[in-house]
Design a protein around this motif. Structure first.
Motif, short mmCIF file in Angstrom:
data_model
loop_
_atom_site.label_atom_id
_atom_site.label_comp_id
_atom_site.label_asym_id
_atom_site.label_seq_id
_atom_site.Cartn_x
_atom_site.Cartn_y
_atom_site.Cartn_z
N UNK A 1 29.92 20.34 -56.05
CA UNK A 1 29.18 19.19 -56.58
C UNK A 1 27.68 19.41 -56.38
N UNK A 2 26.93 19.39 -57.48
CA UNK A 2 25.48 19.57 -57.41
C UNK A 2 24.75 18.25 -57.56
N UNK A 3 23.87 17.95 -56.63
CA UNK A 3 23.08 16.72 -56.66
C UNK A 3 21.59 17.06 -56.64
N UNK A 4 20.76 16.04 -56.45
CA UNK A 4 19.32 16.26 -56.33
C UNK A 4 18.94 16.70 -54.92
N UNK A 5 19.93 16.83 -54.05
CA UNK A 5 19.67 17.27 -52.67
C UNK A 5 20.60 18.41 -52.27
N UNK B 1 18.15 28.17 -53.76
CA UNK B 1 16.79 28.27 -54.30
C UNK B 1 16.04 26.95 -54.28
N UNK B 2 16.72 25.88 -54.69
CA UNK B 2 16.08 24.56 -54.78
C UNK B 2 17.16 23.50 -54.66
N UNK B 3 16.79 22.36 -54.11
CA UNK B 3 17.77 21.29 -53.92
C UNK B 3 18.14 20.54 -55.20
N UNK B 4 17.26 20.59 -56.19
CA UNK B 4 17.53 19.88 -57.44
C UNK B 4 18.44 20.74 -58.31
N UNK B 5 19.71 20.34 -58.39
CA UNK B 5 20.74 21.13 -59.09
C UNK B 5 21.03 20.51 -60.46
N UNK B 6 20.95 21.35 -61.51
CA UNK B 6 21.15 20.89 -62.87
C UNK B 6 22.49 21.30 -63.46
N UNK B 7 23.11 22.31 -62.91
CA UNK B 7 24.43 22.70 -63.42
C UNK B 7 25.18 23.52 -62.38
#
Length: 317
Positions: A153-157, A184-190
């Protein structure tokens, strides 16, 4: 003689009328066939659509989630025994038929269709074993399932991993500025899991590939000096085609084809001087049809809309 001519003319006239009626009948039947399509107006901003194992269509939108059977729709809105938020950009169905719904502000929702029950999973700042964030990006594919049945599950954190057998989150991945091997970054888009069970994670800063066996991330980031690097911007979409090719959609760097052997990318980007190039460098979604064409979707901010790409001919329509 005159009577024969009149009879002949009448026959020709009847043939013409018969042909005309036949054509009218054919065209009318064609029109009737079109009318069997039942258009659906959700009255909302629609972000995703999927078909479940029972054949129903599910739409994630700004009015909750909508189930459509081809004739009627059923809307699930936020409420005590329903969704935790009306803003539901993405829906994923697992192998058991459970629907996993990421929301903006309401955390993770799981809908059991058979029991008609919703379960909410939310962040608790005092409990690190809970969901990393209640905020999901406005993206259609941030949830997937691996071979072991674990839900990623990818979230903004960052990314959470949920074990259904244990009914709890068992792993969390977040960016650590002092750890180059972290996300790489906490903001996950897919989030996309390929046929080799590798976890592909599109983030605001580029693309990550997680190897579960090694427990390591491989980072792919845009390098302006390297034309074989991934395209610029957020990674919105990742798709593994039926022939095993990884395709990546970015916010500013067009469509990218990944070469697994070399670890490099081929970019398909818009060229104002080439009418045959891709229409816009934003690629928000990627889907493959039965003819192995790729369909590229855009976000609401881009007027270009839908575009078809033939990978074999490398042509855009």
């Amino acid at each position: 003689m005159t009577k024969d001519i009149l009879k002949g003319n009448r026959r020709q006239m009847w043939k013409k009328w018969a042909l005309a009626y036949l054509l009218i009948f054919v065209f009318t039947c064609s029109a009737w066939a079109v009318k069997f399509d039942h258009p659906l107006n959700t009255g909302a901003y629609n972000n995703s659509i999927m078909q479940d194992k029972d054949g129903f269509l599910w739409i994630g939108c700004s009015r909750g989630i909508i189930r459509y059977n081809g004739y009627e729709k059923k809307v699930f809105k936020a409420g005590p025994d329903s969704l935790s938020s009306n803003y539901a950009p993405g829906i994923f169905e697992d192998e058991e038929g459970l629907l996993w719904i990421g929301t903006t502000g309401g955390g993770l929702n799981v809908y059991d269709k058979k029991a008609n029950e919703f379960t909410w999973y939310k962040n608790d700042p005092s409990d690190p074993s809970t969901l990393n964030s209640n905020q999901f990006n406005w993206a259609p594919n941030t949830i997937d399932q691996d071979r072991e049945g674990l839900i990623w599950i990818g979230t903004q954190a960052g990314v959470n991993v949920f074990d259904k057998k244990k009914s709890r989150f068992v792993k969390s991945f977040q960016h650590d500025p002092v750890d180059p091997g972290s996300l790489l970054h906490n903001s996950v888009w897919t989030v996309m899991i390929d046929s080799s069970d590798r976890i592909w994670i599109g983030t605001r800063a580029g693309l990550d590939c997680y190897d579960k066996t090694a427990g390591t991330f491989t980072h792919y980031q845009h390098d302006p000096a390297d034309p074989s690097s991934i395209g610029k911007g957020k990674v919105y979409a990742v798709l593994e085609s039926t022939n095993g090719v990884i395709w990546v959609g970015t916010s500013k760097g067009g469509l990218n084809r990944f070469d697994r052997k070399t670890g490099t990318f081929t970019r398909y980007q818009h060229d104002p001087g080439d009418p045959e190039s891709i229409s816009h460098n934003e690629v928000y979604t990627i889907c493959e049809d039965s003819a192995k064409n790729l369909w590229l979707g855009r976000s609401y901010s881009v007027e270009v809309g839908l575009e078809k790409f033939n990978p074999e001919k490398e042509s855009f329509v």
